[in-house]
Write a protein that holds these residues in place. Structure first.
Motif, PDB file in Angstrom:
ATOM      1  N   ALA A   1       0.834  -1.211   0.000  1.00  0.00           N
ATOM      2  CA  ALA A   1       0.000   0.000   0.000  1.00  0.00           C
ATOM      3  C   ALA A   1       0.863   1.252   0.000  1.00  0.00           C
ATOM      4  CB  ALA A   1      -0.923  -0.011   1.221  1.00  0.00           C
ATOM      5  N   GLN A   2       1.990   1.205   0.688  1.00  0.00           N
ATOM      6  CA  GLN A   2       2.898   2.355   0.694  1.00  0.00           C
ATOM      7  C   GLN A   2       3.441   2.636  -0.705  1.00  0.00           C
ATOM      8  OE1 GLN A   2       5.555   0.924   3.811  1.00  0.00           O
ATOM      9  NE2 GLN A   2       5.018   2.674   5.100  1.00  0.00           N
ATOM     10  N   MET A   3       3.823   1.578  -1.419  1.00  0.00           N
ATOM     11  CA  MET A   3       4.361   1.770  -2.775  1.00  0.00           C
ATOM     12  C   MET A   3       3.304   2.359  -3.697  1.00  0.00           C
ATOM     13  SD  MET A   3       7.499   1.100  -2.786  1.00  0.00           S
ATOM     14  CE  MET A   3       7.683   1.223  -4.557  1.00  0.00           C
ATOM     15  N   ILE A   4       2.080   1.898  -3.557  1.00  0.00           N
ATOM     16  CA  ILE A   4       0.997   2.447  -4.391  1.00  0.00           C
ATOM     17  C   ILE A   4       0.800   3.927  -4.079  1.00  0.00           C
ATOM     18  CG2 ILE A   4      -1.494   2.376  -4.803  1.00  0.00           C
ATOM     19  CD1 ILE A   4      -1.330  -0.670  -4.373  1.00  0.00           C
ATOM     20  N   ALA A   5       0.839   4.276  -2.785  1.00  0.00           N
ATOM     21  CA  ALA A   5       0.659   5.680  -2.389  1.00  0.00           C
ATOM     22  C   ALA A   5       1.781   6.557  -2.950  1.00  0.00           C
ATOM     23  CB  ALA A   5       0.611   5.788  -0.871  1.00  0.00           C
ATOM     24  N   ILE A   6       2.990   6.034  -2.927  1.00  0.00           N
ATOM     25  CA  ILE A   6       4.127   6.797  -3.462  1.00  0.00           C
ATOM     26  C   ILE A   6       3.962   7.007  -4.970  1.00  0.00           C
ATOM     27  CG2 ILE A   6       6.610   6.699  -3.910  1.00  0.00           C
ATOM     28  CD1 ILE A   6       6.877   5.232  -1.206  1.00  0.00           C
ATOM     29  N   ARG A   7       3.572   5.949  -5.684  1.00  0.00           N
ATOM     30  CA  ARG A   7       3.386   6.065  -7.137  1.00  0.00           C
ATOM     31  C   ARG A   7       2.272   7.061  -7.468  1.00  0.00           C
ATOM     32  NH1 ARG A   7       5.516   1.463  -9.715  1.00  0.00           N
ATOM     33  NH2 ARG A   7       7.545   1.107  -8.750  1.00  0.00           N
ATOM     34  N   LEU A   8       1.192   7.009  -6.702  1.00  0.00           N
ATOM     35  CA  LEU A   8       0.091   7.938  -6.948  1.00  0.00           C
ATOM     36  C   LEU A   8       0.504   9.376  -6.664  1.00  0.00           C
ATOM     37  CD1 LEU A   8      -2.926   5.951  -5.430  1.00  0.00           C
ATOM     38  CD2 LEU A   8      -2.464   6.398  -7.859  1.00  0.00           C
ATOM     39  N   ALA A   9       1.301   9.569  -5.605  1.00  0.00           N
ATOM     40  CA  ALA A   9       1.772  10.918  -5.276  1.00  0.00           C
ATOM     41  C   ALA A   9       2.681  11.446  -6.376  1.00  0.00           C
ATOM     42  CB  ALA A   9       2.501  10.898  -3.935  1.00  0.00           C
ATOM     43  N   GLU A  10       3.558  10.601  -6.886  1.00  0.00           N
ATOM     44  CA  GLU A  10       4.458  11.003  -7.975  1.00  0.00           C
ATOM     45  C   GLU A  10       3.660  11.317  -9.239  1.00  0.00           C
ATOM     46  OE1 GLU A  10       7.073   7.682  -8.222  1.00  0.00           O
ATOM     47  OE2 GLU A  10       8.454   8.453  -6.684  1.00  0.00           O
ATOM     48  N   ALA A  11       2.649  10.462  -9.517  1.00  0.00           N
ATOM     49  CA  ALA A  11       1.831  10.691 -10.716  1.00  0.00           C
ATOM     50  C   ALA A  11       1.047  12.000 -10.617  1.00  0.00           C
ATOM     51  CB  ALA A  11       0.874   9.520 -10.919  1.00  0.00           C
ATOM     52  N   ALA A  12       0.720  12.377  -9.377  1.00  0.00           N
ATOM     53  CA  ALA A  12      -0.031  13.626  -9.163  1.00  0.00           C
ATOM     54  C   ALA A  12       0.891  14.840  -9.128  1.00  0.00           C
ATOM     55  CB  ALA A  12      -0.822  13.539  -7.862  1.00  0.00           C
ATOM     56  N   GLY A  13       2.194  14.608  -9.306  1.00  0.00           N
ATOM     57  CA  GLY A  13       3.138  15.713  -9.327  1.00  0.00           C
ATOM     58  C   GLY A  13       3.597  16.166  -7.961  1.00  0.00           C
ATOM     59  N   GLU A  14       3.381  15.353  -6.938  1.00  0.00           N
ATOM     60  CA  GLU A  14       3.819  15.707  -5.586  1.00  0.00           C
ATOM     61  C   GLU A  14       5.339  15.585  -5.525  1.00  0.00           C
ATOM     62  OE1 GLU A  14       4.174  17.128  -2.289  1.00  0.00           O
ATOM     63  OE2 GLU A  14       2.041  16.640  -2.556  1.00  0.00           O
ATOM     64  N   SER A  15       6.017  16.654  -5.151  1.00  0.00           N
ATOM     65  CA  SER A  15       7.476  16.652  -5.110  1.00  0.00           C
ATOM     66  C   SER A  15       8.033  16.810  -3.699  1.00  0.00           C
ATOM     67  CB  SER A  15       8.023  17.786  -5.994  1.00  0.00           C
ATOM     68  OG  SER A  15       7.533  19.047  -5.545  1.00  0.00           O
ATOM     69  N   ASP A  16       7.181  17.021  -2.714  1.00  0.00           N
ATOM     70  CA  ASP A  16       7.632  17.193  -1.331  1.00  0.00           C
ATOM     71  C   ASP A  16       7.865  15.808  -0.707  1.00  0.00           C
ATOM     72  OD1 ASP A  16       8.058  17.726   1.326  1.00  0.00           O
ATOM     73  OD2 ASP A  16       6.498  19.262   1.461  1.00  0.00           O
ATOM     74  N   LYS A  17       9.136  15.405  -0.695  1.00  0.00           N
ATOM     75  CA  LYS A  17       9.459  14.053  -0.209  1.00  0.00           C
ATOM     76  C   LYS A  17       9.123  13.880   1.267  1.00  0.00           C
ATOM     77  CE  LYS A  17      13.104  13.177  -3.602  1.00  0.00           C
ATOM     78  NZ  LYS A  17      14.521  12.824  -3.817  1.00  0.00           N
ATOM     79  N   ALA A  18       9.307  14.960   2.030  1.00  0.00           N
ATOM     80  CA  ALA A  18       9.001  14.880   3.461  1.00  0.00           C
ATOM     81  C   ALA A  18       7.511  14.640   3.687  1.00  0.00           C
ATOM     82  CB  ALA A  18       9.436  16.158   4.172  1.00  0.00           C
ATOM     83  N   ALA A  19       6.678  15.293   2.889  1.00  0.00           N
ATOM     84  CA  ALA A  19       5.234  15.113   3.020  1.00  0.00           C
ATOM     85  C   ALA A  19       4.819  13.710   2.616  1.00  0.00           C
ATOM     86  CB  ALA A  19       4.504  16.145   2.169  1.00  0.00           C
TER      87      ALA A  19
END
Length: 306
Positions: free
Chosen positions: A89-107
């Motif tokens: 589930a964590q990997m899916i969340a990371i992929r979705l965040a990247e796909a959405a253009g989220e660049s704040d690694k800390a967040a």
């Protein structure tokens, strides 16, 4: 589930256990009462089948608390005992965040290491608030684990908390009722024993074992239960690799009741020894002449006991 108050005396503790079908002697009732009153973990040692695990099950049922059981085994680690992260589930969340253009690694890190991705295992579950009050935590057969796991348990036993590096310390709002059992296949470290109250659970004498059978199997014929107890008591004095515990006595009596026995019979006893004895060498050693001798001794002992 209705929660019951903790017993106020040793006699009340024994009565509480008895109402749920557990026949405790005075020494066991005393140490259980003290563990409840003082909020201390209780370490029960003894041979397999003498009723150590049943103490925790009975307490949970009698007090109306949730029973959380950690069954120990060789190689048990924190991911199975305390927690692990839901990596998929964590990997899916990371992929979705990247796909959405989220660049704040800390967040992103703060999100994926939040409680919604945490898989709680028994020790962590036992420290969290429960609707019915603090649960009964059973750490069963602790001697099957290693010294490293024992060392980790010290934080749980002493402070009722665990530390999760990504989240911090999780502390129980109220201490759980903790029981640990050991079959003594190895010695438990002194550091752990010092944090617990301790009791050795021995095989019961004939009177208490008969009470146990009559409590747990009230419909069994009186003569049968008396002879079964006398037979098992005599069998425990024989040279066996593993003498039967109370659990095996109950199983054997139940099996004989299922076969409509009203008293011990040499042929039926010989045919059902596999319910009572768990090693082929012990079964072979308990041959027909020995079974007949033990049954005769059992009948005499049952008659003498009235």
């Amino acid at each position: 589930m209705t929660t019951s108050p903790l017993p106020a005396s040793i006699d009340a503790t024994a009565a509480l256990l008895l109402r749920s079908g557990y026949v405790a002697d005075r020494a066991l009732a005393t140490v259980v009462f003290l563990a409840l009153r003082m909020g201390r973990p209780l370490l029960l040692e003894g041979e397999a089948g003498v009723g150590k695990t049943e103490v925790a099950k009975t307490l949970a049922a009698a007090l109306g608390r949730r029973l959380i059981r950690l069954q120990c085994y060789e190689g048990l680690d924190l991911s199975a005992a305390v927690y692990e992260w839901n990596y998929a589930a964590q990997m899916i969340a990371i992929r979705l965040a990247e796909a959405a253009g989220e660049s704040d690694k800390a967040a992103i890190a703060a999100d994926v290491f939040s409680e919604r991705y945490l898989l709680r295992r028994p020790l962590l579950e036992a420290l969290e608030p429960q609707a019915d009050g603090p649960p009964v935590l059973l750490v069963d057969e602790l001697d099957r684990t290693d010294a490293a796991f024992e060392a980790f348990l010290l934080e749980v036993l002493a402070d009722h908390q665990v530390t999760i590096p990504e989240l911090g310390t999780v502390k129980a709002p109220a201490p759980p009722i903790i029981l640990l059992t050991s079959n003594r296949t190895r010695e438990i470290h002194d550091a752990l024993k010092r944090r617990c109250l301790y009791h050795w659970v021995d095989y019961p004498d004939a009177a208490r074992e008969l009470t146990i059978l009559r409590t747990r199997l009230p419909d069994a014929p009186a003569r049968l239960t008396a002879e079964v107890v006398a037979f098992v008591q005599a069998l425990r004095r024989e040279d066996l690799f593993k003498v039967p515990g109370v659990a095996e006595t109950l199983d054997w009596a139940s099996a004989l009741v299922e076969l409509d026995a009203v008293a011990l019979d040499p042929a039926l006893a010989g045919d059902t020894l596999g319910v009572l004895l768990k090693y082929q060498d012990d079964i072979a050693r308990t041959d027909a002449p020995r079974v007949e001798r033990l049954i005769e001794e059992a009948r005499q002992a049952a008659r003498a006991a009235g």
